[in-house]
Design an enzyme around this catalytic site. Sequence first.
Site, mmCIF file in Angstrom:
data_model
loop_
_atom_site.group_PDB
_atom_site.id
_atom_site.type_symbol
_atom_site.label_atom_id
_atom_site.label_comp_id
_atom_site.label_asym_id
_atom_site.label_seq_id
_atom_site.Cartn_x
_atom_site.Cartn_y
_atom_site.Cartn_z
ATOM 1 N N GLY B 501 0.970 -1.148 0.037
ATOM 2 C CA GLY B 501 0.106 -0.023 -0.069
ATOM 3 C C GLY B 501 0.807 0.954 0.022
ATOM 4 N N GLY B 735 8.201 5.783 4.473
ATOM 5 C CA GLY B 735 7.148 4.986 5.109
ATOM 6 C C GLY B 735 7.053 5.177 6.733
ATOM 7 N N GLU B 736 8.243 5.633 7.107
ATOM 8 C CA GLU B 736 8.235 5.397 8.755
ATOM 9 C C GLU B 736 8.208 6.919 9.248
ATOM 10 O OE1 GLU B 736 10.202 1.565 9.960
ATOM 11 O OE2 GLU B 736 10.641 2.085 7.845
#
Lengths: 316, 769, 211
Positions: B501, B735-736
């Site tokens: 995703g 992403g983080e």
Amino acid sequence: MRAFTYERASSIEAAAKAAASNPEAKFIAGGTNLLDLMKLEIETPTHLIDINSLGLDKIEPTSEGGLRIGALVRNTDLAAHERVRRDYGLVSRALLAGASGQLRNKATTAGNLLQRTRCPYFYDTNQPCNKRQPGSGCSAIGGFSRQHAITGTSEACIATHASDMAVAMRALDAVIETVKADGSRRSVPIADFHRLPGDTPEIETVLERGEFISAVVLPPPIGGRQIYRKVRDRASYAFALVSIGAVIQLDGTGRISVGGVAHKPWRIEQADAELPQGARATASILLADAHTTEQNRFKVDLVERTLGAIIAEARG
Amino acid sequence: MSVLKDTAQKALQTAISFVPDRWLPGAEPDPMRTKHGLIGAPVSRVDGPLKVEGKARFAAEVPYENMAYAALACSTISRGRIAALETAKAEAAPGVLLVMTYRNAPRMAPPPVMNSAPKAAGASDLPVMQDADIHWNGEPVALVLAETQEQADYAKSLIRVTYDLEPAITSFDVAKTRAHPPENILGEPSSIEFGDAEAALNGAAHRVDLMYRTPRYNHNAIELHAATVAWEGDKLTIHDATQMVNSTAWTVAQVFGLKEEQVRVLSPYVGGGFGGKCLWNHQILAAAASKLAGRPVRIALSREEVFRIVGGRTTTEQRVAIGAKPDGTLAALIHTGVAAMTTHNSCPEQFTFPARHLYAADTLKVAQDVADMDMVANTFMRAPGESIGTFALECAVDELAETMQLDPIELRRRIEPEKDPTTGHAFSSRNLIEAYRRGAEKFGWDKRDPTPRARRKGEWLIGMGCATATYPYYRMPGGAARIRLTREGRAIVSTAVHEMGMGTSTVQQQHVAARLGMSFDAVTFEYGDSTLPAGSMAGGSSQTASISATIIAATEALTKELLKLAGNDSPLAGLKPDQVEARNGGLCKRDEPDRFESYASILGRSQRQEVTCEASGPLPLEAQKYSMHSYGAQFCEMRVNMVTGETRVSRFLGSFDTGRILNSMTATSQFKGGIIMGLGLALTEETNFDARFGRIMNPSLAEYHVPVHMDVPRIDVIWNDIPDPHSPLGAHGIGEIGITGVGAAVANAVYNATGKRVRELPITLDKLL
Amino acid sequence: MQGSIQLEISRRVLLISSAATIAVNGVVTRDAAAQAAGSQMNNTEVSFVVNAESRKLNVDNRTTLLDALREHLHLTGTKKGCDHGQCGACTVMVDGRRINSCLTLVVMHEGDEITTIEGLGQPGNLHPMQAAFIKHDGFQCGYCTPGQICSSVAMLEEIKANIPSHVTENLTAETKTTPTEIRERMSGNICRCGAYSNIVDAIAEVAGTKA
């Protein structure tokens, strides 16, 4: 889930009879709580009696000017019913504060009253729990008890009743109509319907074996400002830490019922009488016998604060 | 990691710092970092239609003829031995094919634990159902295989296990008294000290010295962990939900004594990972049971089992002490603490990492210990370390700013370092203050009253807070990509990477289209299959940079090959790869675009249907030479109910500095997703671990409070979009970074609203009454 | 599936005959008797309509509507995220109403009309809500998405039907489609990737209001 046989009951009498003939039978209507518990083998009926087609899904006026709500009226339909919204706003508000749209579409009025506690130790079949397995002990005491009851508890159980709707119905003095296994009928005031845990927390209501709820009757409307406030860990879709259902009249008198604090919707009529004196006076009677843990002590303060805000809102 | 390896790595780092830039990958900044085409454009997800139609097939949805269903019985004690195991009733239950326990399970080697070898994927290196020993409350002790899931689930409840209990450490308070430094923290030393930080703290004009606590958290991806497995002879196929197809294949091969090629792992769709979709017991047990039964097996964990069998973020206790001089620069920065861990995993939760690179200080001390507990192996969860490390550090910075009567953003301006405080390396790209400037402007930070409880609306107190976000840039070594270019004008790019995703497939399709000068639709991106050229795992926000580097390498090989094929009759004749660029479905000379030949023409003339090139990315040496990190400034506006203590986030803005953004739509979503998980971390989420029995007591989505729609306000996301000259495409993985700093921004806003500092997460209403 | 059902039946026959033997010997336990009696009826036949197609199943009574869709009818668009009514990934519409398909037995749906994500749009012709989810990037991993979409389509119908919500200010007034109403009413659908605000934008567009 344990295997079970299944029948669709065709009449109230047939349903009652079927239940009477099998001590391990359960009625299923919405199923939102029962199936949850069956999957975990907390509930293990060997026979399910589907009562969805018994026509118990109507809301009708009573001759006294109240409302008779069929046991199988879905939470959504009850909350959205024109008369409920107009005359018993507290019921709508409480229902809408609970669960999710999907669950309310399925969950029934009777099922809501009969839903079982959310105590995590009740939910974990590997832990002692007097409610699930009488005599095995209570692991909530000394464990995670932030959500647990602060009044009416016993040494056997500190679980709460999770319903929002029941809190509203308790404030409105609803009456629960039932059909017993022998076909006889009776009416039980909601005040007497749920039990405190005592030494037998596994017995949660006064229903007898095979007896089922056919309707809930709301007495004629009492007016007033009807306010339901639910305090919880998420803004939506969470069980109450504390909830208060209140009906407050112009003169400051009224009734309140509290959720999230006891094994049943918590109302003390003497506390109602203190409402004009304010939140502190009322709460001190409501929670006079509070037994708290380190984790749920905050609920005492929270009840009083929330009640204060409700009184202020009603006056405003 | 051994001391020897440690020393070797240090030597390598030192050597690289002397290496001229031009020898390093990214030496010449990637020309694509500023070019446009579709890179950066808000292209809709290529897998969007399949996902909205319900046609994307996840691991538990792969059908097999004659498939059997598995169910697990799990231990109810934390430590001991199985004394008796009664399975006869379960075996006799309707539909049951077999019950597997340590007594009849195939002999399997323990899975190599993560970081012990390049492709080791084991979340722990405990043997899986090989003996009677119990190591955590929830460890699988039996697997039932039946014709249907209903039958398997019922039969498992008939299994009776009795245990001989052994003393277990299930209390963090007890474990903490025996805390010790881990061998290393992801290859970094567990402690670093320069100067005498404690002395400098004591002598500082302004100081704060504070303790913070963070609870356990679980990833709770909505897709339950699941695998569908099948043996064909000695070949094993695992349809998995995983962030690491190659590592899973290699590790499972070690477990069953196979060659890596004998295990194929497919994972085209992953229903959320966040660090949790790795190799746990269930895939191994399903493969073992499938082997015993000779039938394909589906295993799908229940939500409760996900809590019991799959670890989450561990609990920590952290001390942050900061001493400041009168001019607002720092005399001392101390970040120490302890995280719960097990003796059989390798995830020490690197919460001191932010303090190592974020601020300039005369003296610094970072040190983190681990406390061994008997529990399911804790693991990496979205920004492990950084998410909760920034909570402590950035709350303390806020408290220091208040002590100094300084705006917290101004304080950060004064402590901005010129080079990396611990490595001394130059920053490859650091524009944190610019992110603060832009964020503050857009958020309306100037409207904040620094005095707590100054703003109120009815029952609601309103406050604002900010905090720094930071996460390292990583690029994984060892990946490769293959490009197949056809005469019909299609490019098929293949690499065994993952799409959970993040937008990976869409973004890389954009990337390849731009790099080959082709249209977006002419490119196909193949991924999620361990038989493709080895790819990067989806972790550490490293995938985008890792894939991009392999694609660059493969494109360079392709260009070389095409120039060779073009030969002497081409307008490109005689040109070297660095003299050409891709454009309009072909190659041209960089400064003479008319010297052009299309791919179709080159292939046609050389009578080729297609040309295929595969190449590996270079080693990630850039991260050894530079201090490479992403940054951000998180801004939160909170409302806190004076009566009930209920909290509501009313506005949130994240302003990021993460190199170049490759797809503005998917990037926005990913930043928002990180922020929302941060809101859960800050306000609602906590895994309740009963210290009496080491058992998780809220293993459900009803009692573990992931934020719901109503908890989440509109979130604004902006970014600097300044390319990093030393990374492929100028980009960083994102992403983080989104979750980092959120806990502190929320806590600081809660303080500004209420005057109450809550230093223990989550900030539930009872802590605010 | 067919094979497994047959196998189940043969086991059952075995079970019944052995129970009968015990009964002759006069030592029948209640458990064994119940099992034997019940075993004749542990499966039930049920007919219903899924996505405009008539379906008939003979299933283990324990089968939830969710598992019937996924494992028996191979309609795997409806997702399992918790199996306890706590996440909303399994949302389908039964007779137009959204419910959690994990908390209902398929045998309770005799004659019902069920719409799943597969029945919402036609191939190549997405339902407006599906298209809006793509346009507004209302998902990342895509797992909760079918549930979010089914839920939102039915949710807008609930607003049209004047069903109030927790955030409806006036219970006796007409309900409106506001972003807050959407957020409250969609709170039974958890998205761990955090696509919430994009989902609200998508729903608002379909509802014709501004988020």
